[in-house]
Motif scaffolding. Sequence first.
Motif, PDB file in Angstrom:
ATOM      1  N   ARG A 139     -11.106  -6.033 -15.738  1.00 60.98           N
ATOM      2  CA  ARG A 139     -10.815  -4.600 -15.775  1.00 60.98           C
ATOM      3  C   ARG A 139      -9.480  -4.332 -15.097  1.00 60.98           C
ATOM      4  O   ARG A 139      -9.075  -5.060 -14.189  1.00 60.98           O
ATOM      5  N   VAL A 140      -8.805  -3.265 -15.504  1.00 60.33           N
ATOM      6  CA  VAL A 140      -7.528  -2.921 -14.882  1.00 60.33           C
ATOM      7  C   VAL A 140      -7.780  -2.467 -13.450  1.00 60.33           C
ATOM      8  O   VAL A 140      -8.556  -1.540 -13.197  1.00 60.33           O
ATOM      9  N   ASP A 141      -7.128  -3.132 -12.515  1.00 62.94           N
ATOM     10  CA  ASP A 141      -7.276  -2.839 -11.082  1.00 62.94           C
ATOM     11  C   ASP A 141      -6.233  -1.795 -10.701  1.00 62.94           C
ATOM     12  O   ASP A 141      -5.041  -2.093 -10.589  1.00 62.94           O
ATOM     13  N   ASN A 142      -6.671  -0.579 -10.521  1.00 66.36           N
ATOM     14  CA  ASN A 142      -5.761   0.541 -10.285  1.00 66.36           C
ATOM     15  C   ASN A 142      -4.861   0.294  -9.083  1.00 66.36           C
ATOM     16  O   ASN A 142      -3.630   0.390  -9.168  1.00 66.36           O
ATOM     17  N   ASP A 143      -5.448  -0.047  -7.930  1.00 60.24           N
ATOM     18  CA  ASP A 143      -4.667  -0.094  -6.700  1.00 60.24           C
ATOM     19  C   ASP A 143      -3.768  -1.321  -6.622  1.00 60.24           C
ATOM     20  O   ASP A 143      -2.645  -1.243  -6.100  1.00 60.24           O
ATOM     21  N   ALA A 144      -4.230  -2.441  -7.175  1.00 55.63           N
ATOM     22  CA  ALA A 144      -3.350  -3.614  -7.243  1.00 55.63           C
ATOM     23  C   ALA A 144      -2.178  -3.341  -8.186  1.00 55.63           C
ATOM     24  O   ALA A 144      -1.049  -3.785  -7.943  1.00 55.63           O
ATOM     25  N   GLY A 168       2.085   4.409 -17.042  1.00 54.35           N
ATOM     26  CA  GLY A 168       0.901   3.568 -16.984  1.00 54.35           C
ATOM     27  C   GLY A 168      -0.426   4.277 -16.813  1.00 54.35           C
ATOM     28  O   GLY A 168      -1.474   3.682 -17.013  1.00 54.35           O
ATOM     29  N   MET A 169      -0.421   5.536 -16.385  1.00 54.65           N
ATOM     30  CA  MET A 169      -1.640   6.339 -16.197  1.00 54.65           C
ATOM     31  C   MET A 169      -2.594   5.755 -15.150  1.00 54.65           C
ATOM     32  O   MET A 169      -3.811   5.853 -15.273  1.00 54.65           O
ATOM     33  N   MET A 170      -2.035   5.193 -14.087  1.00 57.48           N
ATOM     34  CA  MET A 170      -2.860   4.802 -12.950  1.00 57.48           C
ATOM     35  C   MET A 170      -2.982   5.983 -11.981  1.00 57.48           C
ATOM     36  O   MET A 170      -2.004   6.719 -11.759  1.00 57.48           O
ATOM     37  N   ASP A 171      -4.146   6.161 -11.391  1.00 53.54           N
ATOM     38  CA  ASP A 171      -4.318   7.214 -10.389  1.00 53.54           C
ATOM     39  C   ASP A 171      -3.401   6.948  -9.195  1.00 53.54           C
ATOM     40  O   ASP A 171      -3.366   5.838  -8.666  1.00 53.54           O
ATOM     41  N   GLY A 172      -2.651   7.961  -8.788  1.00 51.18           N
ATOM     42  CA  GLY A 172      -1.795   7.847  -7.617  1.00 51.18           C
ATOM     43  C   GLY A 172      -0.459   7.181  -7.851  1.00 51.18           C
ATOM     44  O   GLY A 172       0.295   6.937  -6.903  1.00 51.18           O
ATOM     45  N   GLN A 173      -0.108   6.916  -9.123  1.00 57.81           N
ATOM     46  CA  GLN A 173       1.119   6.148  -9.377  1.00 57.81           C
ATOM     47  C   GLN A 173       2.382   6.894  -8.956  1.00 57.81           C
ATOM     48  O   GLN A 173       3.330   6.282  -8.457  1.00 57.81           O
ATOM     49  N   THR A 174       2.403   8.212  -9.133  1.00 57.96           N
ATOM     50  CA  THR A 174       3.610   8.961  -8.780  1.00 57.96           C
ATOM     51  C   THR A 174       3.862   8.904  -7.285  1.00 57.96           C
ATOM     52  O   THR A 174       4.986   8.644  -6.833  1.00 57.96           O
ATOM     53  N   ALA A 176       2.751   6.673  -5.177  1.00 63.95           N
ATOM     54  CA  ALA A 176       3.043   5.304  -4.756  1.00 63.95           C
ATOM     55  C   ALA A 176       4.494   4.936  -5.048  1.00 63.95           C
ATOM     56  O   ALA A 176       5.188   4.348  -4.202  1.00 63.95           O
ATOM     57  N   VAL A 177       4.973   5.274  -6.226  1.00 64.03           N
ATOM     58  CA  VAL A 177       6.355   4.949  -6.588  1.00 64.03           C
ATOM     59  C   VAL A 177       7.341   5.748  -5.748  1.00 64.03           C
ATOM     60  O   VAL A 177       8.361   5.214  -5.280  1.00 64.03           O
ATOM     61  N   ARG A 178       7.049   7.019  -5.513  1.00 60.01           N
ATOM     62  CA  ARG A 178       7.939   7.837  -4.681  1.00 60.01           C
ATOM     63  C   ARG A 178       8.045   7.248  -3.266  1.00 60.01           C
ATOM     64  O   ARG A 178       9.141   7.181  -2.688  1.00 60.01           O
ATOM     65  N   GLU A 179       6.932   6.808  -2.731  1.00 62.41           N
ATOM     66  CA  GLU A 179       6.928   6.215  -1.390  1.00 62.41           C
ATOM     67  C   GLU A 179       7.806   4.969  -1.345  1.00 62.41           C
ATOM     68  O   GLU A 179       8.611   4.786  -0.412  1.00 62.41           O
ATOM     69  N   ALA A 180       7.668   4.111  -2.355  1.00 63.09           N
ATOM     70  CA  ALA A 180       8.443   2.871  -2.372  1.00 63.09           C
ATOM     71  C   ALA A 180       9.933   3.148  -2.533  1.00 63.09           C
ATOM     72  O   ALA A 180      10.766   2.533  -1.851  1.00 63.09           O
ATOM     73  N   LEU A 181      10.282   4.051  -3.412  1.00 60.40           N
ATOM     74  CA  LEU A 181      11.694   4.369  -3.619  1.00 60.40           C
ATOM     75  C   LEU A 181      12.323   4.950  -2.361  1.00 60.40           C
ATOM     76  O   LEU A 181      13.422   4.551  -1.957  1.00 60.40           O
ATOM     77  N   ASP A 182      11.626   5.872  -1.730  1.00 64.55           N
ATOM     78  CA  ASP A 182      12.168   6.496  -0.520  1.00 64.55           C
ATOM     79  C   ASP A 182      12.338   5.468   0.594  1.00 64.55           C
ATOM     80  O   ASP A 182      13.330   5.499   1.341  1.00 64.55           O
ATOM     81  N   ALA A 183      11.374   4.544   0.702  1.00 63.81           N
ATOM     82  CA  ALA A 183      11.438   3.534   1.754  1.00 63.81           C
ATOM     83  C   ALA A 183      12.595   2.566   1.560  1.00 63.81           C
ATOM     84  O   ALA A 183      13.064   1.957   2.528  1.00 63.81           O
ATOM     85  N   HIS A 184      13.060   2.422   0.316  1.00 63.72           N
ATOM     86  CA  HIS A 184      14.152   1.486   0.027  1.00 63.72           C
ATOM     87  C   HIS A 184      15.490   2.197  -0.187  1.00 63.72           C
ATOM     88  O   HIS A 184      16.439   1.601  -0.706  1.00 63.72           O
ATOM     89  N   GLY A 185      15.562   3.459   0.200  1.00 60.73           N
ATOM     90  CA  GLY A 185      16.832   4.170   0.131  1.00 60.73           C
ATOM     91  C   GLY A 185      17.175   4.767  -1.218  1.00 60.73           C
ATOM     92  O   GLY A 185      18.340   5.070  -1.488  1.00 60.73           O
ATOM     93  N   PHE A 186      16.170   4.964  -2.075  1.00 60.34           N
ATOM     94  CA  PHE A 186      16.409   5.514  -3.406  1.00 60.34           C
ATOM     95  C   PHE A 186      15.788   6.912  -3.548  1.00 60.34           C
ATOM     96  O   PHE A 186      15.132   7.224  -4.552  1.00 60.34           O
ATOM     97  N   ALA A 187      16.023   7.745  -2.572  1.00 58.35           N
ATOM     98  CA  ALA A 187      15.442   9.083  -2.583  1.00 58.35           C
ATOM     99  C   ALA A 187      15.968   9.934  -3.733  1.00 58.35           C
ATOM    100  O   ALA A 187      15.319  10.913  -4.134  1.00 58.35           O
TER     101      ALA A 187
END
Length: 327
Positions: A139-144, A168-174, A176-187
Motif C-alpha cells: 500500500r502507498v505509505d503516506n508519511d514515508a 501526488g495527493m498525499m495528506d499533508g504534502q503541501t 511537508a514540502v513547504r517546511e523542507a523548502l524553507d529549511a533549505h533556504g528556498f522560501a
Amino acid sequence: MTAPTIRPRRLRTSPAMRRLVRETRVHPAQLVLPMFLREGLRDPQPISSMPGVVQHSEASFRAALQRAAGAGVGGVMLFGVPAERDAQGSGAIDPEGVLNRAIRIAQEEVGDALVVQADLCLDEFTDHGHCGVLDVHGRVDNDATLMQYQRMAVAQAEAGAPLLGLSGMMDGQTAAVREALDAHGFADVALLAYSAKYATALYGPFREAVDSQLQGDRRTYQLDPGNGREGLREAELDELEAADIVMVKPATFYLDVLAEIAAAARVPVWAYQVSGEYAMLEAAAGNGWIDRRRAVLESLTAIRRAGADAILTYHAVEAANWIKEDG
C-alpha cells in the motif's frame, strides 16, 4: 402583438459588439503547456493517444520551449521520463535525473520569459507506477512518501524551478514540502497544490506519455468522482498548509467543483485540461465531427468562465497563437 422592448440580441449584432461585451476572455499568459522530456531519446517520440504531443529529445525540448515563449504562454509544466526506475523513485531526487535536467534546460532557455514549473510526484520514477513509496503490504505509505517529496522538492528548487506542482495527493504534502523548502533556504519557491485531483478515467493517454508502470489504480489517494465537497475541503486544507495556488484536475468534467473552489479560495485557482480531454477533442476533430479551433477555444473559455485563473493544457501554444490572431 406588441414588439418587445427588451432585446438581448442587440448586443450580438456584430463581431465588434460581441467582442466588446464579452464577459470571459482567455489570454495566452493564462495558459501553461505540459511537456515531457524522455531520457536517452535522439528524436522526439510521438504519443499515439495524443496527436501532436511528443516525448521530447533534448534538442526538440529546447526548440519547443522557445516556441512556447514566443507564443506568450504563461508557463510550462515539466515531466520527466527516466530510463530506469526503482521502488523509491530515486531518479526524482538525483540532481542529474531527467526531470532536474529538464528544469535546468528550461530555466536556461526561457526562464526569463515564462514560469518554469516542475511536477512533484513519484509516479514517473517508481517501478510500480504509484505516486508514493509502498509499505510491506504493497500500500502507498503516506508519511514515508512525504519524506521523499521533501527531498524531491529540494532537488527541484536547487535545479532552479520557481514553482513546484504537488500532484501526488498525499495528506499533508503541501505543509511537508513547504517546511523542507524553507529549511533549505528556498522560501521564495512557490507551491501549486493539485488539491482536487480526481481518480478519473481521463488519465489514460498521460500514462502512455510518461510510460507509466502502474498496475491497479490510485483510488486510495485520488478523489472519488462523486465527491464535490471533498474537493473543496482539500483546497481549503492546502490553503491552510501555505499553498500559493490550488488546482482542480481534470477540468471539463469538474467545472462545478472548480466554480465552488474559485468562489471560496483566497489564492489563485488553476485547472488542468488533462490528456483524456485533449484526446477527445482531437479524436472528434480528426473525424470531422467538430470544428477543432472553435471547440478548443470554447473549451478553454468554459474553464475560465467556471473560475480558473490559469489553465494547464496541451493546446497552450496553438491556442495562444489563435488568440493573438483573433485579436
